[in-house]
Design a protein around this motif. Structure first.
Motif: not given
Length: 304
Positions: A197-200, A174-184, A186-188, A231-232
């Motif tokens: 293994x987490x989702x924003x 599913x597509x991520x609901x926001x750019x922040x979730x997408x960044x999370x 891909x990076x976190x 780290x964040x």
């Protein structure tokens, strides 16, 4: 209310269950065909097991025909009639379509033909080459064409196969609901990242340079792992004292509340009103303007 991510996960589980069930049916059909081949081959040499083979063929074909999902392919028919009193009466009933009839004939074809082969073996004395040819044709045709499976797929089309690349199953995400979730993601949330293994989710902007969001474990029933704020801070390039991770009120350890930056007071007031006060005290009321005065006094105008 379920989020799009939850709905996508439920659909993925349902599709997985359907694929597994189809695999079980396919293997069961293979076993039944192999049993038919064994029974027909044994009938060439001895009539001892022919009766059992006939009974098993009739029972298996009849049970499969009863369980065939013909309801989905039926068509609705409306009938309108006028009685002697001039009143209009309408009746509705379901009738099988041509597709259902074709599927039923296709489904019973292997069983009926096998019964014919078994009966012919008992009628023809001895072992005749024609009997062996009939058994070979039935075995090859049923194993290759698989009429019963084709009949079921005619009524219930199978799901598209899952694409595989480099031995890894690739499913539609599913597509991520926001750019922040997408960044999370891909990076976190990557393996070896700050929060694997987490989702924003539920990302909300609370000011010019601030936000809040919910961190959810991507593994059902597992808590959110311990996340190092340092780290964040390095990933976001935000001071450590402006990043907080804590529990979500009323929720378990599978979710955590992330806040970044200092929330704007006006944004906080609107959020607090919309989430805590309006639903209980003044449904439908929204804040239209907020004026901040001296001595920490806040004047709020509400539009109901």
């Amino acid at each position: 209310m379920l989020s799009p991510d939850h709905i996508a996960r439920v659909r993925a589980h349902i599709d997985t269950a359907r694929r597994r069930m189809d695999t079980v049916r396919s293997r069961t059909g293979r076993v039944a065909t192999a049993a038919g081949v064994a029974g027909a081959t044994a009938g060439l040499f001895t009539p001892e097991y022919t009766g059992y083979s006939l009974l098993a063929t009739v029972v298996a074909t009849g049970a499969g025909l009863v369980l065939l999902p013909t309801r989905r392919a039926k068509t609705k028919k409306f009938e309108i009639a006028v009685d002697d009193a001039g009143e209009v009466q309408a009746t509705t009933h379901w009738r099988p379509s041509h597709q259902v009839t074709t599927a039923k004939v296709l489904y019973v074809a292997p069983g009926v033909s096998l019964v014919g082969v078994l009966v012919a073996e008992q009628i023809v004395p001895g072992t005749h080459w024609g009997e062996a040819l009939a058994v070979a044709l039935w075995s090859a045709g049923t194993l290759y064409l698989r009429p019963a499976r084709a009949a079921r797929h005619m009524l219930v089309p199978p799901l598209p196969p899952v694409e595989k690349t480099a031995d890894l199953v690739v499913q539609e995400q599913p597509e991520h609901e926001s750019p922040a979730a997408q960044w999370w993601a891909e990076r976190v949330a990557v393996e070896g990242g700050a929060a694997p293994d987490t989702v924003l989710q539920d990302v909300e902007r609370t000011g010019e340079n601030s936000m809040r969001a919910v961190i959810r474990s991507a593994v059902p029933g597992m808590p959110v792992p311990d996340i190092a704020v340092r780290r964040l801070s390095a990933l976001m390039d935000v001071p450590e004292d402006l990043i907080t991770i804590g529990p979500v009120p009323g929720r378990g350890a599978s979710v955590r509340l992330l806040t970044v930056g200092q929330a704007d007071h006006a944004q906080d007031a609107r959020t607090f009103w919309a989430n805590r006060i309006a639903p209980l005290a003044m449904p439908g009321a929204v804040i239209t303007e907020i004026n901040f005065g001296s001595m920490n006094t806040t004047t709020t105008e509400v539009d109901a």
